[in-house]
Design an enzyme around this catalytic site. Structure first.
Site, mmCIF file in Angstrom:
data_model
loop_
_atom_site.group_PDB
_atom_site.id
_atom_site.type_symbol
_atom_site.label_atom_id
_atom_site.label_comp_id
_atom_site.label_asym_id
_atom_site.label_seq_id
_atom_site.Cartn_x
_atom_site.Cartn_y
_atom_site.Cartn_z
ATOM 1 N N CYS A 115 -3.809 10.850 1.340
ATOM 2 C CA CYS A 115 -3.096 9.577 1.119
ATOM 3 C C CYS A 115 -1.709 9.804 0.547
ATOM 4 C CB CYS A 115 -3.898 8.715 0.153
ATOM 5 S SG CYS A 115 -5.623 8.583 0.605
ATOM 6 N N LYS B 65 0.841 -1.211 0.000
ATOM 7 C CA LYS B 65 0.000 0.000 0.000
ATOM 8 C C LYS B 65 0.874 1.260 0.000
ATOM 9 C CE LYS B 65 -3.154 2.976 0.596
ATOM 10 N NZ LYS B 65 -4.365 3.235 -0.134
HETATM 11 N N1 SAJ Z 1 -1.901 14.719 -9.050
HETATM 12 C C1 SAJ Z 1 -1.055 15.494 -9.842
HETATM 13 N N2 SAJ Z 1 -0.665 14.997 -11.053
HETATM 14 C C2 SAJ Z 1 -1.088 13.789 -11.512
HETATM 15 C C3 SAJ Z 1 -1.934 12.995 -10.704
HETATM 16 C C4 SAJ Z 1 -2.332 13.492 -9.473
HETATM 17 O O1 SAJ Z 1 -0.651 16.593 -9.457
HETATM 18 O O2 SAJ Z 1 -0.706 13.421 -12.645
HETATM 19 C C5 SAJ Z 1 -2.311 15.214 -7.726
HETATM 20 C C6 SAJ Z 1 -3.821 15.398 -7.576
HETATM 21 O O3 SAJ Z 1 -4.230 16.625 -8.114
HETATM 22 C C7 SAJ Z 1 -3.987 15.322 -6.080
HETATM 23 C C8 SAJ Z 1 -2.914 14.302 -5.672
HETATM 24 O O4 SAJ Z 1 -2.008 14.239 -6.757
HETATM 25 O O5 SAJ Z 1 -3.683 16.560 -5.462
HETATM 26 C C9 SAJ Z 1 -3.460 12.918 -5.372
HETATM 27 O O6 SAJ Z 1 -4.466 12.558 -6.294
HETATM 28 P P1 SAJ Z 1 -4.589 11.088 -6.922
HETATM 29 O O7 SAJ Z 1 -5.741 11.074 -7.843
HETATM 30 O O8 SAJ Z 1 -3.285 10.686 -7.499
HETATM 31 O O9 SAJ Z 1 -4.790 10.139 -5.672
HETATM 32 P P2 SAJ Z 1 -5.802 10.097 -4.409
HETATM 33 O O10 SAJ Z 1 -5.075 10.684 -3.237
HETATM 34 O O11 SAJ Z 1 -7.139 10.616 -4.726
HETATM 35 O O12 SAJ Z 1 -5.933 8.495 -4.221
HETATM 36 C C10 SAJ Z 1 -4.761 7.711 -4.077
HETATM 37 C C11 SAJ Z 1 -4.849 6.520 -5.040
HETATM 38 N N3 SAJ Z 1 -3.551 5.842 -5.123
HETATM 39 C C12 SAJ Z 1 -2.925 5.602 -6.306
HETATM 40 O O13 SAJ Z 1 -3.393 5.956 -7.359
HETATM 41 C C13 SAJ Z 1 -1.641 4.870 -6.241
HETATM 42 C C14 SAJ Z 1 -5.937 5.561 -4.577
HETATM 43 O O14 SAJ Z 1 -5.960 4.376 -5.376
HETATM 44 C C15 SAJ Z 1 -5.707 5.161 -3.113
HETATM 45 O O15 SAJ Z 1 -6.697 4.276 -2.636
HETATM 46 C C16 SAJ Z 1 -5.739 6.439 -2.287
HETATM 47 O O16 SAJ Z 1 -4.657 7.290 -2.732
HETATM 48 C C17 SAJ Z 1 -5.581 6.061 -0.820
HETATM 49 O O17 SAJ Z 1 -6.596 6.051 -0.109
HETATM 50 O O18 SAJ Z 1 -4.474 5.701 -0.409
#
Ligand code: SAJ
Length: 421
Positions: A265, A211
């Site tokens: 997360c 995780k």
């Molecule tokens: N972000 C960027 N650039 C990107 C992708 C995301 O700047 O290319 C930013 C987003 O805007 C946001 C942050 O990253 O601020 C996180 O967003 P996210 O969509 O990447 O992830 P979360 O936090 O919504 O959910 C993550 C997920 N983990 C992964 O994709 C590895 C989800 O599957 C997990 O269950 C969740 O964390 C968790 O609960 O741990």
């Protein structure tokens, strides 16, 4: 046969899980320390915004299979889905996990299975077993088949994406690691009842590490994109075009830069690895620093632009931590707008279509809550912070004559964009 499941923690993971279990045929007793949350759920109301969750909870409660309470009850399986934040010094805070375990301990019976779903540092599942055995001398985790008083303990990390939780709870593959093989097997059999994705079996420590690895992988890759955006800004290159071109290589998949990394997360979990192995986790640590620095870079950039104007007005588009959700927790957009507001260097017109009013921290003389086009009309500088679908309706002609700081490459289609951070 499993009949009753007690889910402790009715938040973003626990509540959807509880409603899914109920609609899958289990009797579910949901537990939360917040009485208001509990009372709401028993009336079929939800306290969090997630697509279709209101309907799922309502039908689970109406079916008589989901009931919430502030106190656990006897059950066959206990699922712990409570937050694991980190403290000021970036050390994991297991207070909620320990409280949840201690709350269920009096209700445990031989043969029960306890599953931890909260994102946790490596070794936490073993500690859960220790806490239980420390208080309940009548229970054991002996692997001997003759142990009549045996209990089972496993780790099964939640991996769902906010905004798609109900679908991903069913469709995602799940990693399951027990403190012993029997715990792993039983947990796997249980999840097979409601998960369509593959069930992947391992031990508890590897499952915990998996995780943390997944979220650290994403954090490191976003940090790479964010670092590129800084380099490109320095070298006067459009980072969005650069990434689009580089991603044509069959083995290059660069993520998107943004105003920083938010949510509860990805901005948190890598610290658990840094804390566990500080000497080794150098890249993971640096990625955290790069991503945490990005909001301040955006603030400096905007203040620099504003300093050239008399009575500058800034349209701030978006406050959520990512697109199409209302969640402001650990949001870089919030941090940026709060900081801009505090400096008093400009008047801010803030648009966030997913919330009804400004959060308290933005109640200030120089901050106004409005809708996106009106904010743009009022402004000299347009600061795009979140790539909400709702902003696609914005009339691009309004951006004419404006200074645009597009932290997400959202207005990429328009040739009038002047600044890309
Ligand atoms: N972000 C960027 N650039 C990107 C992708 C995301 O700047 O290319 C930013 C987003 O805007 C946001 C942050 O990253 O601020 C996180 O967003 P996210 O969509 O990447 O992830 P979360 O936090 O919504 O959910 C993550 C997920 N983990 C992964 O994709 C590895 C989800 O599957 C997990 O269950 C969740 O964390 C968790 O609960 O741990």
């Amino acid at each position: 046969m499993v009949n009753k499941v007690c889910v402790v923690g009715l938040g973003y993971i626990g509540l959807p899980t509880a409603s899914l279990l109920a609609t899958s045929g289990f009797m579910v007793h949901g537990v939360d320390i917040n009485l208001h949350t509990v009372e709401g759920i028993n009336q079929g109301k939800v306290h969090i915004t997630e697509p279709d969750l209101d309907y799922a909870v309502q039908s689970a409660v109406q079916s008589g299979r989901l009931h919430a309470s502030t106190i656990p009850t006897e059950a066959d399986i206990f699922i712990l889905a409570v937050p694991t934040p980190f403290r000021e010094n970036n050390k994991p805070d297991l207070t909620y996990v320990e409280q949840a375990v201690r709350a269920v301990i009096p209700f445990l019976r031989p043969g029960n299975l306890v599953i931890l779903e909260s994102t946790s540092p490596v070794g936490t599942t073993e500690r859960v077993a220790e806490w239980i055995l420390g208080e309940r001398k009548d229970l054991s985790i002996s692997e001997s088949d003759s142990a009549y008083n045996r209990i089972f303990v496993s780790y099964c990390p939640e991996r769902v994406l906010p905004g798609q939780i109900l679908r991903e709870l069913v469709e995602n593959d799940r990693i399951i690691g027990g403190i012993d093989e029997a715990s792993t097997r039983w947990t796997a059999d249980f999840y097979k009842h409601f998960v369509k994705g593959s069930i992947l079996e391992t031990n508890a420590r590897t499952a915990e590490m998996a995780k943390l690895t997944e979220n650290s992988f994403r954090d490191v890759n976003i940090a790479f994109a964010n670092e590129l955006s800084l380099i490109c800004d320095q070298l006067d290159i459009d980072v969005w075009e650069l990434i689009r071109l580089a991603n044509h290589h069959p083995r290059v998949h660069i993520l998107q830069p943004g105003p920083g990394v938010g949510g509860h997360c990805i901005a948190v979990d890598p610290w658990f690895l840094v804390d566990a192995a500080p000497e080794q986790a150098k890249l993971i640590h640096t990625a955290r620093i790069v991503n945490d620095h990005k909001p301040w870079y955006v603030v400096e950039k905007v203040l620099q632009l504003a300093s050239k104007l008399r009575s500058p007005v800034i349209a701030c588009l978006g406050l959520a931590f990512k697109a199409n959700i209302e969640d402001l927790r650990e949001s870089p957009a919030m941090a940026i707008v709060e900081h801009l507001a505090k400096t008093g260097a400009a008047t801010l017109h803030v648009a966030e279509p997913h919330i009804g009013e400004l959060p308290d921290s933005l109640h200030s003389e120089n901050v106004f809550f409005t809708e996106a086009e009106e904010a743009i009309r009022q402004s000299d500088i347009v600061l795009l912070l979140v790539n909400h679908e709702a902003f696609r309706m914005i009339n691009m002609d309004l951006l004419q004559e404006k200074i645009v700081v597009d932290t997400r490459g959202f207005f990429l289609q328009t040739p009038r964009v002047e600044v890309g951070v």
